[in-house]
Design an enzyme around this catalytic site. Structure first.
Site, short mmCIF file in Angstrom:
data_model
loop_
_atom_site.label_atom_id
_atom_site.label_comp_id
_atom_site.label_asym_id
_atom_site.label_seq_id
_atom_site.Cartn_x
_atom_site.Cartn_y
_atom_site.Cartn_z
N ASP A 331 18.41 -21.97 61.21
CA ASP A 331 18.57 -23.22 61.13
C ASP A 331 19.27 -23.66 59.85
O ASP A 331 18.46 -23.68 58.84
CB ASP A 331 17.48 -24.44 61.35
CG ASP A 331 16.11 -24.07 60.68
OD1 ASP A 331 16.04 -22.84 60.18
OD2 ASP A 331 15.59 -24.75 60.43
N GLU A 530 13.65 -19.81 48.06
CA GLU A 530 13.71 -19.56 49.44
C GLU A 530 14.82 -18.51 50.02
O GLU A 530 14.82 -17.48 50.90
CB GLU A 530 13.86 -20.92 49.97
CG GLU A 530 13.99 -20.80 51.53
CD GLU A 530 14.78 -22.19 51.99
OE1 GLU A 530 14.31 -22.59 52.90
OE2 GLU A 530 15.52 -22.72 51.22
#
Ligand SMILES: *[C@@H]1O[C@H](CO)[C@@H](O)[C@H](O)[C@H]1NC(C)=O
Ligand SMILES: *[C@@H]1O[C@H](CO)[C@@H](O)[C@H](O)[C@H]1NC(C)=O
Ligand SMILES: *[C@@H]1O[C@H](CO)[C@@H](O)[C@H](O)[C@H]1NC(C)=O
Ligand SMILES: *[C@@H]1O[C@H](CO)[C@@H](O)[C@H](O)[C@H]1NC(C)=O
Ligand SMILES: *[C@@H]1O[C@H](CO)[C@@H](O)[C@H](O)[C@H]1NC(C)=O
Ligand SMILES: *[C@@H]1O[C@H](CO)[C@@H](O)[C@H](O)[C@H]1NC(C)=O
Ligand SMILES: *[C@@H]1O[C@H](CO)[C@@H](O)[C@H](O)[C@H]1NC(C)=O
Ligand SMILES: *[C@@H]1O[C@H](CO)[C@@H](O)[C@H](O)[C@H]1NC(C)=O
Ligand SMILES: *[C@@H]1O[C@H](CO)[C@@H](O)[C@H](O)[C@H]1NC(C)=O
Length: 587
Positions: A331, A530
């Site tokens: 996403d 991340e």
């Protein structure tokens, strides 16, 4: 809750009751809570009170949700439908605690600041050992235990009740996530934290018992969608370490329920695969037709081009697609958009993904293996047949021999019986096109596997500082120029297994490029993040719906696992990078 029917389910149902009685719509909204839907959520998110939509939905209630509902109804009635932002903020301050205050940091009993006795035997460079120890020291920083109130008064929390503490992803990702956990437990095992790894799998198994599948993450607003199904892979990893058949007695029925969730409608779609045969491929498909609560403003805005009165169905399907994109783990990505379009054209539910079906092949193979281990030969052979059927169907329908990779398929139409006709979704390369190699689809076909490895070398996805997600500089985070730890991990393993000597050489270079990238980033900002930039070592990734997150669970897991298996080799020959040119730019 559909498939659980257990005591726990009854307890959970009670938790929802106050909300139902206040709203007076018991039959329609039995599973809704104040963080998931309703006028307060909408008011707070559209104001917006917080610059990150995830903040409000992570704030525990300080009083019962039913009284919050009632108080809010009274407040808005008094103000005749208009409410000043300051008054709304005051209301939230009075009724909610700080986001994340319903769990506390904690030091797992199996954590040691020095690591285990045999920590990273291949790493001799003192600076790198120091870095690894500092990353090891992030485990207690990322470990969370729920406050007693979560179990005692579940309806006061969007946090789901978990039996064990666990490691969260980091920053705004304040809770446990499904697929992240696979790489987190790999890092925990490197650090000798086997019990913590086991606890996390216990948590995911518990969630699967409660909800019939593993939710995206441990929040009420994540229940109606999942994430890439890697639970069986986690169980195999632990089982191979411990050979504990008691784990399998618990896990097998749960895995089987999760398998059913992924392989029945609406996630499974029968597809015409030629010669009068059909095969049920699976897709990401969230049971969700509203803005995602944690990205409410974003999803509301994305759908603002649609008219709420005349295009409500289109709005709902757009929101379902956005939630399904979150379920995919990617996403978002240009992978999911119509050609030339942006997120408003997202069509996840029309796509039969090559990576998802590969994960399911792996789940079937794992279920065959684990059932064999407990002596259940009939179940074992049933799953083996299912795996073989999926492999053959994927190789017949998704595999493109010219390109040497599997493609996502797009559902073009469905006949009266629901059988779909499919076409290639996109010719462009994404790392997801190669995940079937990792999942074992060509384990019995070494020549074909080598052809896929060769295709990967020429895909353009190999860059100086890692494997880039795609070649499309779309501004989305699962696209160029971003590189993600789990994708490095899966591709390195695939090359080692299938690429022969050259594959091993490339894999080792990729490992060092990735570790070098992580280390340069660490030296620059003292953080693990991340996602990284695959082109420029040490640069953090960008794009997407939120700012780059630090912590970071799966990055740390992959880094520690790589250091354990390969060591630190700065002199290794770099992988020749393909010119870092983006195919197109949407910006
Ligand atoms: C969001 O708000 C917090 C404080 O409320 C602030 O520290 C932070 O910098 C803000 N972030 C952005 C991206 O504006
Ligand atoms: C509430 O608003 C409506 C229309 O916006 C208005 O007609 C009505 O007089 C208002 N009522 C009060 C009590 O202010
Ligand atoms: C687990 O062990 C089996 C049997 O030795 C092996 O085939 C499989 O590759 C192993 N899987 C993992 C993830 O370690
Ligand atoms: C913990 O896991 C590691 C790696 O999987 C394994 O080598 C080790 O034996 C395990 N330790 C214990 C105490 O089970
Ligand atoms: C495929 O899905 C259809 C319904 O969508 C179902 O009737 C059929 O049993 C499924 N086939 C298999 C092999 O699971
Ligand atoms: C999805 O939600 C609907 C209600 O909106 C419910 O009836 C249905 O059982 C759910 N489906 C699945 C597959 O969870
Ligand atoms: C979530 O799924 C449940 C059933 O599992 C369903 O009742 C509910 O309507 C779904 N929520 C949304 C917003 O679609
Ligand atoms: C790249 O992605 C954007 C959407 O973000 C899309 O408009 C464009 O067509 C894509 N380009 C290619 C070559 O796929
Ligand atoms: C084998 O597994 C199936 C579920 O896949 C179960 O129904 C059956 O009871 C198991 N058989 C034995 C002998 O444990």
């Amino acid at each position: 809750m559909r498939r659980s029917a257990q005591i726990t389910a009854a307890a959970f149902a009670l938790a929802w009751l106050p909300v139902i009685s206040v709203m007076g719509q018991a039959n329609e909204q039995t599973e809704f809570d104040i963080w998931t839907t309703g006028p307060l959520l909408k008011a707070v998110q559209l104001a917006p009170l917080y610059n990150d939509s995830k903040t409000f939905v992570d704030m525990p209630a300080l009083t019962s949700p039913s009284s919050i509902q009632a108080n809010f109804a009274a407040l808005t009635a008094d103000t005749n439908g208009t409410l000043a932002v300051e008054d709304l903020q005051e209301f939230v301050n009075q009724h909610f605690g700080v986001a994340g205050s319903d769990f506390t940091r904690y030091e797992p009993a199996d954590y040691s600041p020095d690591g285990p006795p045999e920590f990273l035997p291949l790493v001799t460079d003192p600076a790198i050992r120091q870095w690894a120890l500092e990353v090891n020291a992030l485990w207690p920083y990322l470990s969370r235990i729920e406050t007693p109130s979560v179990a005692e008064q579940p309806s006061w929390h969007s946090l789901l009740t978990l039996p064990e503490p666990g490691v969260v992803a980091g920053d705004r990702f304040r809770e446990i996530y499904y697929w992240d956990t696979y790489w987190i437990i790999q890092g925990l095992l490197v650090c000798g934290m086997n019990t913590t790894a086991q606890d996390m799998v216990t948590d995911l198994l518990h969630l699967a018992v409660e909800y019939g599948h593993v939710p995206n993450g441990a929040r009420t607003y994540y229940i109606n969608r999942s994430q890439p199904p890697l639970l069986s892979q986690m169980v195999v990893l632990l089982y191979n370490t411990s050979k504990d058949t008691a784990l399998l007695e618990t896990a097998l029925p749960v895995l089987e329920a999760d398998y059913k969730y992924w392989t029945t409608a609406p996630k499974a779609v029968p597809v015409d695969i030629g010669q009068g045969k059909t095969f049920n491929f699976s897709r990401y498909y969230a049971n969700w037709t509203m803005p995602r609560p944690e990205s409410f403003l974003e999803d509301w805005t994305t759908a603002s081009f649609l008219n709420p009165t005349t295009q409500q169905t289109e709005r709902q399907e757009l929101w379902r697609n956005l939630a399904s994109g979150a379920e995919s783990g990617w996403d978002f990505s240009s992978r999911w958009f119509a050609p030339g379009g942006d997120e408003a054209t997202i069509r996840v539910t029309d796509i039969l993904p090559s990576d998802l079906n590969a994960y399911l092949y792996q789940m079937e193979s794992n279920l065959a293996y684990l059932n064999e281990e407990v002596g259940n030969t009939s179940a074992s052979s049933r799953f083996l047949s299912a795996a073989e059927a999926r492999r053959d169907a994927m190789n017949a329908v998704m595999y493109n021999a010219d390109q040497g990779r599997w493609t996502d398929m797009l559902i073009e139409s469905r006949n009266a019986q629901g059988v779909a006709t499919v076409t290639v979704a996109t010719e462009a390369p994404y790392v997801s096109n190669y995940i079937p190699l990792w999942a074992g689809l060509l384990d019995d076909q070494p020549q074909e596997a080598l052809a896929v490895v060769d295709s990967f070398y020429h895909s353009g996805l190999i860059q100086d500082a890692g494997i880039v997600t795609s070649l499309n500089d779309s501004g989305q985070q699962w696209d160029y120029p971003n590189a993600w730890a789990p994708l490095q991990s899966m591709m390195v393993d695939a090359l080692l297994q299938h690429g022969g000597n050259e594959g091993e050489r490339v894999a080792r270079s990729l490992v060092q490029a990735w570790l070098g990238n992580n280390y340069a980033g660490w030296q620059a900002i003292d953080k693990m993040v991340e996602k990284y930039n695959a082109i420029t070592s040490g640069e953090v990734g960008g794009g997407g719906e939120y700012s780059v997150q630090t912590g970071f669970g799966w990055t740390n897991g992959v880094m520690l696992n790589f250091l354990e298996r390969f060591g630190w080799n700065p002199d290794i020959a770099p992988v020749p990078a393909v010119a870092p040119q983006a195919a197109s730019s949407a910006r």
